[in-house]
Design an enzyme around this catalytic site. Structure first.
Site, PDB file in Angstrom:
ATOM      1  N   LYS A  46       0.862  -1.186  -0.240  1.00 10.10           N
ATOM      2  CA  LYS A  46       0.038  -0.007   0.059  1.00 10.10           C
ATOM      3  C   LYS A  46       1.217   0.956  -0.164  1.00 10.10           C
ATOM      4  O   LYS A  46       1.850   0.742   0.439  1.00 10.10           O
ATOM      5  CB  LYS A  46      -1.131   0.165   1.093  1.00 10.10           C
ATOM      6  CG  LYS A  46      -2.517   1.226   0.982  1.00 10.10           C
ATOM      7  CD  LYS A  46      -3.367   0.205   0.379  1.00 10.10           C
ATOM      8  CE  LYS A  46      -4.758   0.325   0.949  1.00 10.10           C
ATOM      9  NZ  LYS A  46      -5.983  -0.710   0.320  1.00 10.10           N
TER      10      LYS A  46
ATOM     11  N   VAL B 275     -16.458   3.539  -4.511  1.00 12.96           N
ATOM     12  CA  VAL B 275     -17.190   2.399  -3.731  1.00 12.96           C
ATOM     13  C   VAL B 275     -18.549   2.131  -3.147  1.00 12.96           C
ATOM     14  O   VAL B 275     -19.187   1.294  -3.420  1.00 12.96           O
ATOM     15  CB  VAL B 275     -16.326   2.267  -2.431  1.00 12.96           C
ATOM     16  CG1 VAL B 275     -16.296   0.878  -1.666  1.00 12.96           C
ATOM     17  CG2 VAL B 275     -14.812   1.339  -3.138  1.00 12.96           C
TER      18      VAL B 275
HETATM   19  N1  GLU Z   1      -6.391   0.090  -2.910  1.00 12.41           N
HETATM   20  C1  GLU Z   1      -8.148  -0.848  -3.103  1.00 12.41           C
HETATM   21  C2  GLU Z   1      -7.947  -1.909  -1.660  1.00 12.41           C
HETATM   22  O1  GLU Z   1      -7.906  -1.351  -1.300  1.00 12.41           O
HETATM   23  C3  GLU Z   1      -7.517  -1.869  -4.518  1.00 12.41           C
HETATM   24  C4  GLU Z   1      -6.415  -2.204  -5.042  1.00 12.41           C
HETATM   25  C5  GLU Z   1      -5.822  -2.387  -6.035  1.00 12.41           C
HETATM   26  O2  GLU Z   1      -6.093  -3.319  -6.707  1.00 12.41           O
HETATM   27  O3  GLU Z   1      -4.632  -3.325  -6.220  1.00 12.41           O
HETATM   28  O4  GLU Z   1      -8.380  -3.377  -1.966  1.00 12.41           O
END
Ligand code: GLU
Length: 431
Positions: free
Chosen positions: A115, A233
């Site tokens: 992340k 979302v």
């Molecule tokens: N940010 C999204 C999550 O928390 C998607 C992450 C992604 O597609 O790699 O799952």
């Protein structure tokens, strides 16, 4: 003896990180994992911190800080989004990267967890400043990301346009456009992406609400829903749930919420949000408008979808939360203490690592598509997502009922997810 990495002081005291570790420890004790393994799992494999210097439109130079936490790669390359917010801290980023490890493991996709984030208020930047910031952040990370190593995507306040800038920056560095497709997902459809990625997280949350509603209420038909947060979302969760027969009675954004017990016209709310920037400008029928979005969480509804940020259902408000089913669109919206109270009351919480896995699962489809020369259609991708997530829901739900029903459902999800990561680590000789 295992000791903490020297950079642990950057995140160890962060409350969101501490919450993630608490959940990890609880699952580890159910699994009987030794402390030394928990010690390994609670720290990221690598934490990158970058300084980003941009020139503002007024001619002044300004510095921002950004991070990328690469939590665990036992199951494959690191995968997870990048968020832009003035509140971003390394602790939050590390916690979110740990949750990605569990999420990807549970989804059964070939990824570890990562992340990233920049501590910035993107709303205070012009489009040009946002582009410069995004390109420089990605250039600073260029040695740490790669289609085979770490694959970012959007998260809070980031979007396909920003992914296109990241992709472009990376192509400039590698000189290999085709290879670079896979370095980032949720790209615009004209730049190697899938349109289905835009709706996929909300679509997945709605799928999980649909499956859980079958178990709890016999189906979605006529059930009332409140959605906290009306970003990517929340919007698509509300849209699909309304389409599938539920009555979406309330939605919120940072400026407040709108509520009509008879139901909202979701397409109209989306239009108002797009045009005016706030759902509170929606006026139709007997709609109640409030500027306190936190109150939405306490409305008398069957299904509550927290789809904004972490830490919104806490010991402070849990006694007033009335929903029987909570489906976590956001990452970490419920604190472990509040979750226990809800569980004791008989409420069911579909945990984030299951409920919002639609985004990253679709990211995997996009990434695999990129590597094969883009051969899947949006329709095929959504059908695939439905199959994967529905199957995963029932696996977790059944396991929970069979073995772990004294705990909240999250623990069943954690046990399955962590067990898979630990097995891979053992097979690879890491522990
Ligand atoms: N940010 C999204 C999550 O928390 C998607 C992450 C992604 O597609 O790699 O799952």
């Amino acid at each position: 003896m295992t000791s903490a990495p020297p950079y642990a002081s950057l995140y160890e005291n962060d409350p969101v990180y501490q919450m993630a570790v608490k959940q990890l420890r609880e699952a580890a004790s159910i699994l009987g994992l030794p402390d030394e393994v928990v010690e390994v799992l609670r720290h990221p494999e690598k934490l990158v911190q970058v300084k980003i210097v941009i020139r503002r439109d007024n001619g002044k130079v300004e510095t921002f800080l950004g991070w990328r936490s690469q939590h665990n790669s036992a199951l494959g390359p690191y995968k997870g989004g990048i968020r832009y917010a003035p509140t971003v801290t390394p602790g939050e980023v590390v916690a979110l990267s740990m949750w990605m490890t569990w999420k990807n493991s549970l989804a059964g996709i070939p990824y570890g967890g990562g992340k990233g984030g920049i501590r910035v208020d993107p709303k205070a930047l012009s489009q040009r400043e946002l582009e410069e910031l995004s390109r420089k952040y990605f250039a600073a990370l260029a040695r740490d990301v790669d289609p085979d190593v770490d694959i970012p995507a959007p998260d809070v306040n980031t979007n396909p346009q920003i992914m296109a800038w990241y992709y472009d920056e990376y192509v400039k560095i590698t000189g290999r456009p085709s290879y670079a497709w896979g370095v980032v997902t949720a790209k615009p459809a004209d730049v190697g992406g899938l349109n289905a990625r835009v709706v996929s997280t909300g679509y997945g949350v709605a799928l999980m609400a649909r499956e859980a509603a079958k178990k709890l209420f016999g189906g979605l038909e006529g059930r009332t829903v409140a959605v906290h947060g009306f970003g990517n979302v929340g919007i698509y969760t509300a849209k699909y749930l309304a389409e599938w027969g539920a009555t979406v009675v309330a939605v919120s954004d940072s400026k407040g919420y709108v509520y009509n017990p008879k139901g909202l016209n979701i397409d109209k709310v989306i239009e108002v949000k797009e045009k005016t920037g706030a759902v509170t400008n929606y006026r139709e029928g007997d709609v109640k408008v409030s500027n306190n979005h936190m109150e939405l969480l306490e409305l008398p509804v069957d299904i509550l979808v927290p789809a904004a940020i972490e830490n919104v259902i806490t010991m402070e408000n849990v006694e007033r939360v009335k929903a029987k089913l909570i489906v976590e669109g956001a990452n970490g919206p419920t604190t472990p203490e509040a979750e226990k109270v809800l569980h004791q009351r008989g409420a069911v919480i579909v945990p984030d690592i299951l409920a919002n896995a639609g985004g990253v699962t679709m990211s995997w489809i996009e990434w695999a598509n990129n590597r094969m020369g883009n051969i899947m259609t949006d329709q095929e991708a959504l059908e695939r997502l439905d199959r994967i997530m529905t199957q995963n829901f029932h696996r977790v739900f059944d396991e929970w009922q069979k073995k772990y029903s004294t705990y909240p459902m999250r623990m069943a999800a954690y046990v399955i997810a962590i067990d898979r990561v630990v097995r891979a680590m053992k097979l690879r000789g890491w522990i």
